[in-house]
Motif scaffolding. Structure first.
Motif, PDB file in Angstrom:
ATOM      1  N   ASP A 156      -6.191   8.905  -8.197  1.00 31.87           N
ATOM      2  CA  ASP A 156      -6.529   9.731  -7.034  1.00 31.87           C
ATOM      3  C   ASP A 156      -6.804   8.836  -5.829  1.00 31.87           C
ATOM      4  OD1 ASP A 156      -7.628  11.403  -5.116  1.00 31.87           O
ATOM      5  OD2 ASP A 156      -9.013  12.390  -6.493  1.00 31.87           O
ATOM      6  N   PRO A 157      -5.891   8.840  -4.840  1.00 36.71           N
ATOM      7  CA  PRO A 157      -6.063   7.936  -3.689  1.00 36.71           C
ATOM      8  C   PRO A 157      -7.352   8.176  -2.898  1.00 36.71           C
ATOM      9  CG  PRO A 157      -4.006   9.181  -3.496  1.00 36.71           C
ATOM     10  CD  PRO A 157      -4.676   9.613  -4.754  1.00 36.71           C
ATOM     11  N   VAL A 158      -7.767   9.424  -2.761  1.00 38.27           N
ATOM     12  CA  VAL A 158      -8.989   9.725  -2.009  1.00 38.27           C
ATOM     13  C   VAL A 158     -10.203   9.188  -2.757  1.00 38.27           C
ATOM     14  CG1 VAL A 158     -10.445  11.565  -1.080  1.00 38.27           C
ATOM     15  CG2 VAL A 158      -7.953  11.738  -0.906  1.00 38.27           C
ATOM     16  N   PHE A 159     -10.258   9.442  -4.064  1.00 36.60           N
ATOM     17  CA  PHE A 159     -11.362   8.956  -4.885  1.00 36.60           C
ATOM     18  C   PHE A 159     -11.378   7.431  -4.885  1.00 36.60           C
ATOM     19  CE2 PHE A 159     -13.682   8.183  -8.883  1.00 36.60           C
ATOM     20  CZ  PHE A 159     -14.753   9.051  -8.713  1.00 36.60           C
ATOM     21  N   ARG A 160     -10.190   6.809  -4.979  1.00 38.45           N
ATOM     22  CA  ARG A 160     -10.084   5.352  -4.971  1.00 38.45           C
ATOM     23  C   ARG A 160     -10.606   4.790  -3.651  1.00 38.45           C
ATOM     24  NH1 ARG A 160      -5.196   4.867  -6.877  1.00 38.45           N
ATOM     25  NH2 ARG A 160      -4.143   5.231  -4.904  1.00 38.45           N
ATOM     26  N   TYR A 161     -10.242   5.436  -2.551  1.00 41.81           N
ATOM     27  CA  TYR A 161     -10.705   4.993  -1.235  1.00 41.81           C
ATOM     28  C   TYR A 161     -12.226   5.103  -1.140  1.00 41.81           C
ATOM     29  CZ  TYR A 161     -11.403   4.888   3.798  1.00 41.81           C
ATOM     30  OH  TYR A 161     -11.854   4.580   5.063  1.00 41.81           O
ATOM     31  N   LYS A 162     -12.781   6.215  -1.604  1.00 42.64           N
ATOM     32  CA  LYS A 162     -14.242   6.403  -1.560  1.00 42.64           C
ATOM     33  C   LYS A 162     -14.936   5.366  -2.444  1.00 42.64           C
ATOM     34  CE  LYS A 162     -14.504  10.214   0.912  1.00 42.64           C
ATOM     35  NZ  LYS A 162     -15.099  10.243   2.216  1.00 42.64           N
ATOM     36  N   HIS A 211     -14.939   6.451 -14.769  1.00 44.41           N
ATOM     37  CA  HIS A 211     -14.029   7.120 -13.833  1.00 44.41           C
ATOM     38  C   HIS A 211     -12.765   6.305 -13.538  1.00 44.41           C
ATOM     39  CE1 HIS A 211     -17.026  10.190 -13.067  1.00 44.41           C
ATOM     40  NE2 HIS A 211     -17.926   9.229 -12.915  1.00 44.41           N
ATOM     41  N   GLY A 212     -12.447   5.340 -14.381  1.00 43.92           N
ATOM     42  CA  GLY A 212     -11.307   4.455 -14.145  1.00 43.92           C
ATOM     43  C   GLY A 212      -9.994   5.179 -13.917  1.00 43.92           C
ATOM     44  N   ASP A 213      -9.699   6.187 -14.745  1.00 43.58           N
ATOM     45  CA  ASP A 213      -8.439   6.924 -14.585  1.00 43.58           C
ATOM     46  C   ASP A 213      -8.368   7.613 -13.234  1.00 43.58           C
ATOM     47  OD1 ASP A 213      -7.354   6.187 -16.986  1.00 43.58           O
ATOM     48  OD2 ASP A 213      -7.990   8.005 -18.052  1.00 43.58           O
ATOM     49  N   SER A 242      -1.868   6.484  -0.827  1.00 41.59           N
ATOM     50  CA  SER A 242      -2.254   6.998   0.488  1.00 41.59           C
ATOM     51  C   SER A 242      -2.086   5.896   1.533  1.00 41.59           C
ATOM     52  CB  SER A 242      -3.724   7.444   0.457  1.00 41.59           C
ATOM     53  OG  SER A 242      -4.564   6.315   0.338  1.00 41.59           O
ATOM     54  N   SER A 243      -2.202   6.279   2.780  1.00 43.78           N
ATOM     55  CA  SER A 243      -2.144   5.297   3.875  1.00 43.78           C
ATOM     56  C   SER A 243      -3.281   4.291   3.753  1.00 43.78           C
ATOM     57  CB  SER A 243      -2.214   5.998   5.234  1.00 43.78           C
ATOM     58  OG  SER A 243      -1.036   6.726   5.464  1.00 43.78           O
ATOM     59  N   GLU A 244      -4.434   4.736   3.242  1.00 43.16           N
ATOM     60  CA  GLU A 244      -5.565   3.825   3.061  1.00 43.16           C
ATOM     61  C   GLU A 244      -5.244   2.767   2.012  1.00 43.16           C
ATOM     62  OE1 GLU A 244      -8.145   3.486   5.000  1.00 43.16           O
ATOM     63  OE2 GLU A 244      -7.394   5.171   6.157  1.00 43.16           O
ATOM     64  N   ASP A 245      -4.499   3.171   0.972  1.00 43.92           N
ATOM     65  CA  ASP A 245      -4.081   2.199  -0.036  1.00 43.92           C
ATOM     66  C   ASP A 245      -3.171   1.139   0.582  1.00 43.92           C
ATOM     67  OD1 ASP A 245      -5.430   3.423  -2.172  1.00 43.92           O
ATOM     68  OD2 ASP A 245      -3.734   4.756  -2.587  1.00 43.92           O
ATOM     69  N   VAL A 246      -2.233   1.604   1.401  1.00 44.08           N
ATOM     70  CA  VAL A 246      -1.304   0.673   2.051  1.00 44.08           C
ATOM     71  C   VAL A 246      -2.081  -0.259   2.987  1.00 44.08           C
ATOM     72  CG1 VAL A 246       0.721   0.467   3.545  1.00 44.08           C
ATOM     73  CG2 VAL A 246       0.623   2.294   1.838  1.00 44.08           C
ATOM     74  N   ALA A 247      -3.011   0.307   3.757  1.00 41.92           N
ATOM     75  CA  ALA A 247      -3.827  -0.513   4.663  1.00 41.92           C
ATOM     76  C   ALA A 247      -4.623  -1.553   3.880  1.00 41.92           C
ATOM     77  CB  ALA A 247      -4.769   0.377   5.478  1.00 41.92           C
ATOM     78  N   CYS A 248      -5.148  -1.164   2.743  1.00 44.13           N
ATOM     79  CA  CYS A 248      -5.918  -2.092   1.897  1.00 44.13           C
ATOM     80  C   CYS A 248      -5.011  -3.229   1.420  1.00 44.13           C
ATOM     81  CB  CYS A 248      -6.478  -1.317   0.720  1.00 44.13           C
ATOM     82  SG  CYS A 248      -7.988  -1.984   0.089  1.00 44.13           S
TER      83      CYS A 248
END
Length: 178
Positions: free
Chosen positions: A53-59, A46-48, A133-139
């Motif tokens: 996908d920011p939501v998938f990455r966050y999960k 699922h690397g791609d 996403s905002s979660e990416d920025v927070a990370c």
């Protein structure tokens, strides 16, 4: 004789307990190794989607953290080679920190996470904007925290709105209570 017999029983019980504990530890190590292998397989498959996908990455990141695995810990390990997300978050942190520094004279070093995310997206090519996403920025900002650079994610007065603080915190947090 009674005391000697009791001590012998205690000794054999302690030895048995240590043996059982050693077996349990080995079994857990085996399960963790299997889990790590499965997580690697999942990341390769699922690397791609994880990258795009920011939501998938966050999960995915949440799932890894719940298992004690940090895919962002190194930019040279398996995760960086497979997913490239270690570098992704570090690059995001650098771009976010630049925006925070530029906006300090206007906001005093406190910018709402959503606003920071939107400003960051404007600096990216059109095809990459939806990938952040905002979660990416927070990370990314959390990666800066380890440098003691003054960058932190804060919530004011138990609000759900999160802010990025880009100036060092005073000894007192009274200023954060509004």
């Amino acid at each position: 004789m009674e005391v000697a017999k009791k001590q012998e029983v205690d000794k054999s019980m302690a030895a048995f307990g240590e043996e059982v504990n050693a077996q349990r530890v080995e079994a857990i190590k085996g399960k963790l190794e299997t889990l790590k292998e499965k997580l690697h397989e999942f990341a390769e498959i699922h690397g791609d989607k994880i990258r795009k996908d920011p939501v998938f990455r966050y999960k995915f990141h949440q799932m890894c953290n719940s298992m004690g695995v940090d895919p962002l810990a190194s930019s040279k390990g398996f995760w960086a080679k497979t997913l490239g997300i270690g570098d992704f978050y570090y690059e995001l942190a650098i771009k976010a920190s630049e925006i925070c520094i530029v906006t300090r004279p206007v906001n005093g070093g406190l910018i709402e996470l959503g606003e920071l995310t939107e400003r960051l997206k404007k600096k990216l090519p059109d095809h990459k904007r939806s990938e952040i996403s905002s979660e990416d920025v927070a990370c990314g900002i959390k990666k800066l925290e380890v440098l003691n650079s003054g960058f932190h994610i804060v919530s004011l007065d138990n609000s759900k709105t999160r802010f990025v603080q880009s100036v060092p915190t005073e000894l007192s947090t009274d200023g954060l209570k509004i």
